[in-house]
Design a protein around this motif. Sequence first.
Motif, PDB file in Angstrom:
ATOM      1  N   GLU A   1      34.402 -23.647  17.408  1.00 27.56           N
ATOM      2  CA  GLU A   1      35.220 -22.364  17.112  1.00 27.56           C
ATOM      3  C   GLU A   1      34.767 -21.467  18.323  1.00 27.56           C
ATOM      4  O   GLU A   1      34.801 -20.244  18.206  1.00 27.56           O
ATOM      5  CB  GLU A   1      34.304 -21.565  15.732  1.00 27.56           C
ATOM      6  CG  GLU A   1      34.796 -22.552  14.558  1.00 27.56           C
ATOM      7  CD  GLU A   1      34.205 -22.034  13.137  1.00 27.56           C
ATOM      8  OE1 GLU A   1      33.734 -20.695  13.285  1.00 27.56           O
ATOM      9  OE2 GLU A   1      34.689 -22.249  12.114  1.00 27.56           O
TER      10      GLU A   1
ATOM     11  N   ASN B   1      40.268 -21.107  19.763  1.00 27.07           N
ATOM     12  CA  ASN B   1      41.070 -21.218  18.897  1.00 27.07           C
ATOM     13  C   ASN B   1      42.513 -21.380  19.431  1.00 27.07           C
ATOM     14  O   ASN B   1      42.975 -20.796  20.274  1.00 27.07           O
ATOM     15  CB  ASN B   1      41.580 -19.712  18.178  1.00 27.07           C
ATOM     16  CG  ASN B   1      42.565 -19.762  17.068  1.00 27.07           C
ATOM     17  OD1 ASN B   1      43.504 -20.338  16.856  1.00 27.07           O
ATOM     18  ND2 ASN B   1      41.998 -19.238  15.879  1.00 27.07           N
ATOM     19  N   PRO B   2      43.174 -22.519  19.128  1.00 26.97           N
ATOM     20  CA  PRO B   2      44.574 -23.015  19.776  1.00 26.97           C
ATOM     21  C   PRO B   2      45.735 -21.670  19.626  1.00 26.97           C
ATOM     22  O   PRO B   2      46.578 -21.681  20.720  1.00 26.97           O
ATOM     23  CB  PRO B   2      45.150 -23.827  18.847  1.00 26.97           C
ATOM     24  CG  PRO B   2      43.797 -24.751  18.205  1.00 26.97           C
ATOM     25  CD  PRO B   2      42.888 -23.516  18.105  1.00 26.97           C
TER      26      PRO B   2
ATOM     27  N   GLY C   1      38.827 -27.933   8.990  1.00 22.15           N
ATOM     28  CA  GLY C   1      39.375 -28.580  10.268  1.00 22.15           C
ATOM     29  C   GLY C   1      38.382 -29.411  10.947  1.00 22.15           C
ATOM     30  O   GLY C   1      37.717 -30.210  10.290  1.00 22.15           O
TER      31      GLY C   1
ATOM     32  N   ARG D   1      43.470 -28.230   8.610  1.00 16.99           N
ATOM     33  CA  ARG D   1      44.185 -27.617   9.828  1.00 16.99           C
ATOM     34  C   ARG D   1      44.517 -28.573  10.956  1.00 16.99           C
ATOM     35  O   ARG D   1      44.063 -28.772  12.011  1.00 16.99           O
ATOM     36  CB  ARG D   1      43.026 -26.544  10.532  1.00 16.99           C
ATOM     37  CG  ARG D   1      42.542 -25.609   9.472  1.00 16.99           C
ATOM     38  CD  ARG D   1      41.658 -24.522   9.994  1.00 16.99           C
ATOM     39  NE  ARG D   1      40.604 -24.766  10.746  1.00 16.99           N
ATOM     40  CZ  ARG D   1      39.284 -24.536  10.315  1.00 16.99           C
ATOM     41  NH1 ARG D   1      39.173 -24.272   9.139  1.00 16.99           N
ATOM     42  NH2 ARG D   1      38.260 -25.021  11.004  1.00 16.99           N
TER      43      ARG D   1
ATOM     44  N   GLU E   1      44.940 -28.042  14.757  1.00 16.70           N
ATOM     45  CA  GLU E   1      44.019 -28.186  15.834  1.00 16.70           C
ATOM     46  C   GLU E   1      44.135 -29.554  16.767  1.00 16.70           C
ATOM     47  O   GLU E   1      44.159 -29.523  17.711  1.00 16.70           O
ATOM     48  CB  GLU E   1      42.721 -28.151  15.049  1.00 16.70           C
ATOM     49  CG  GLU E   1      42.337 -26.532  14.588  1.00 16.70           C
ATOM     50  CD  GLU E   1      41.115 -26.673  13.589  1.00 16.70           C
ATOM     51  OE1 GLU E   1      40.569 -25.595  13.371  1.00 16.70           O
ATOM     52  OE2 GLU E   1      40.389 -27.807  13.356  1.00 16.70           O
TER      53      GLU E   1
ATOM     54  N   LYS F   1      38.013 -30.617  22.431  1.00 16.86           N
ATOM     55  CA  LYS F   1      37.717 -30.968  20.864  1.00 16.86           C
ATOM     56  C   LYS F   1      36.521 -30.241  20.457  1.00 16.86           C
ATOM     57  O   LYS F   1      36.191 -29.652  19.402  1.00 16.86           O
ATOM     58  CB  LYS F   1      37.456 -32.385  20.416  1.00 16.86           C
ATOM     59  CG  LYS F   1      37.234 -32.883  19.358  1.00 16.86           C
ATOM     60  CD  LYS F   1      37.208 -34.277  19.078  1.00 16.86           C
ATOM     61  CE  LYS F   1      38.280 -35.060  19.678  1.00 16.86           C
ATOM     62  NZ  LYS F   1      38.075 -36.566  19.574  1.00 16.86           N
TER      63      LYS F   1
ATOM     64  N   ILE G   1      37.057 -26.346  19.970  1.00 17.51           N
ATOM     65  CA  ILE G   1      37.657 -25.980  18.750  1.00 17.51           C
ATOM     66  C   ILE G   1      36.762 -26.473  17.533  1.00 17.51           C
ATOM     67  O   ILE G   1      36.686 -25.569  16.777  1.00 17.51           O
ATOM     68  CB  ILE G   1      38.793 -26.841  18.602  1.00 17.51           C
ATOM     69  CG1 ILE G   1      40.038 -26.563  19.565  1.00 17.51           C
ATOM     70  CG2 ILE G   1      39.381 -26.695  17.236  1.00 17.51           C
ATOM     71  CD1 ILE G   1      40.880 -27.448  19.777  1.00 17.51           C
ATOM     72  N   ARG G   2      35.749 -27.447  17.747  1.00 20.26           N
ATOM     73  CA  ARG G   2      34.948 -27.807  16.739  1.00 20.26           C
ATOM     74  C   ARG G   2      33.856 -26.620  16.347  1.00 20.26           C
ATOM     75  O   ARG G   2      33.644 -26.423  15.363  1.00 20.26           O
ATOM     76  CB  ARG G   2      34.335 -29.016  16.929  1.00 20.26           C
ATOM     77  CG  ARG G   2      33.220 -29.556  15.847  1.00 20.26           C
ATOM     78  CD  ARG G   2      32.827 -31.061  15.992  1.00 20.26           C
ATOM     79  NE  ARG G   2      33.892 -32.049  15.872  1.00 20.26           N
ATOM     80  CZ  ARG G   2      34.086 -32.885  16.841  1.00 20.26           C
ATOM     81  NH1 ARG G   2      33.544 -32.656  17.894  1.00 20.26           N
ATOM     82  NH2 ARG G   2      35.165 -33.844  16.584  1.00 20.26           N
TER      83      ARG G   2
END
Length: 617
Positions: free
Chosen positions: A569, A572-573, A537, A393, A396, A563, A566-567
């Motif tokens: 969760e 979400n971009p 990802g 992914r 990300e 970061k 996103i890591r």
Amino acid sequence: MSREDYKKAYKLGKKDYQARAHRGVRPTLKVLDDIMPEKGSYSELSLGLVQIPTDRIVGTKTEARSTSFAGNFMPILQEDTEFASKWSNLSTSHVEEGIRTPIKAYEYMNKFYVEEGNKRVSVMKYFGVVSIPGEVIRIIPESTEEKENKIYYEFLDFYRLAPINYIWFSKEGNFAKLQEAVGKEPGEAWNEQDLLTFSSVYTRFSAEYRAMGGSKLKITPGDAFLAFITLYGYAAIDETTTNELKALIEKSWEEFELLQEEEGIDLKMEPNQEKKPLLNILNPLITPKMKIAFIYEKTPGTSSWTYGHELGRLYLEQTFLEEVETISYHNGNQDNIDELIENAIEKGCNLIFTTTPSFVQASVKAAIAYPKVHILNCSLNTSHRYIRTYYSRMHEAKFLMGAIAGAMAENNRLTYIADYPFCGTIANINAFAFGAKMINPRAEVYLEWSTMEEVDIEERIRETGSSCISGRDLVIPDRPSRFFGLYHMEGGLPRNLAMPVRHWGRFYEQLIRTIMDGTWKYDDDPSSTKAINYWWGMSAGVIDVICSRNLPIGTRRLVKLLKSTIRSEVFNPFSGVLFSQTGMVEEKIDQSLLPEEIMTMDWLAENVIGVIPEMEG
């Protein structure tokens, strides 16, 4: 014998009648007059005398002629009727001399409805005749957005090139794919020999396919045939013997079953966390050394994509010093990929990574032929049951790169250099644009394509005055340069700010550990026919962003925060309200795009200045 044939046909008719009635559907023949479009909303075209595929004849033109037959065209009137007598006489004529008088029929949505000759059709269906001559009038409805209507109009375009009416598809785009699969250019007409060859190949395939139970699958024989020749090659199938054809169809059956799935992919967003049985932990099995092959399209010295995978291969060798042995093949192409995979298997490789989407068909063929060898292809959103596919992914990381660019671009102008518009590239572009806009609402992203030879990208950057540029992700050994990752132009020279990282080594390590510890099998549901795709990802540690010391400390802290969200969760971009160049894509602030929507993006964010080029072929 004619009376005996009528008795048998009558029994078949009554059985079909009762089965349809039990299911609550019309037990007699369909009637075209009942389903015709309204007057003025269709046109008629005389096709003249054509061979009508018997299995495409489904009903009658008018109601009056329908009630003498069950839905399978077998008779349902008693043996002592005049109808039965006429049917029996036609049966005798067919056996003794053949029925040659053409029927009259209408074609609507590539199904045929008889106006004159219903009993002839019934007799010939009873005797298993493949096609019947008929004078046909085509009913052409107005074009709509309905799926069946779109498929029908694709059929009409195909029919002008190749007057073939015995193949049908359940998905849009397949008639064009068939044209390509048989080696024809778009718009190229078929000659008489082409038509004869195709009839032979398709008839042989469909007969064996149906004999193995293909009629029970929720796809058309055409769907299965297209998948089959795409996999093995049209010319190669033409040259197979009957026994070879049977064997290939039987081995490929899971591919046909996969075509039934509305969502044919089981997407694995994270590595399998299934715990091993305690017994296996206490008494681990002694497994033989794994021999792994990596097959590349180019060389590590000339391709950053290949170089990234090569670094992953070397990482494996360092991580599994005693357990793993690897070999690599360079410069693979469509002419030699089958040979390279065969060579790897001959050398004892029990795991093969084919590292480009263009090798997927060869991978499937080899996996069918060698079921004990694990073969994985690096591609995105690919549906094949016999292999597993994997991808990362990267969007990300690109979102973070965009956020950095938005913070560092003093004139709000950014440039994003892309290569080919497939396998997640569009999602990467949009994630970069959304990241930039989140930090800097005035940020504009000028999109350039490095594969468009007529464009001088350096000149375009000077014209737009972009101060931050997102270039190639990785520098390759044969072409050292500082124009990579995200860089800021200062006095005509690049000042590197950050770079995205695909850590293929960690990706491969986690896949291989699942094989070693036995959890590989837990990814595969025995009751499912879905293809398995790994799409990992940041949360799996296979995607990252490395920041330069040139970045201000505040920007680095922001990247670290984003970061972590996103890591974990949390973020979400592609969440929240999203706008494309043409309007709103997502309107709910608490919603995120589905993985399938991200994979198949065909639009650009509203702050992207540029277009998606059309791919040749």
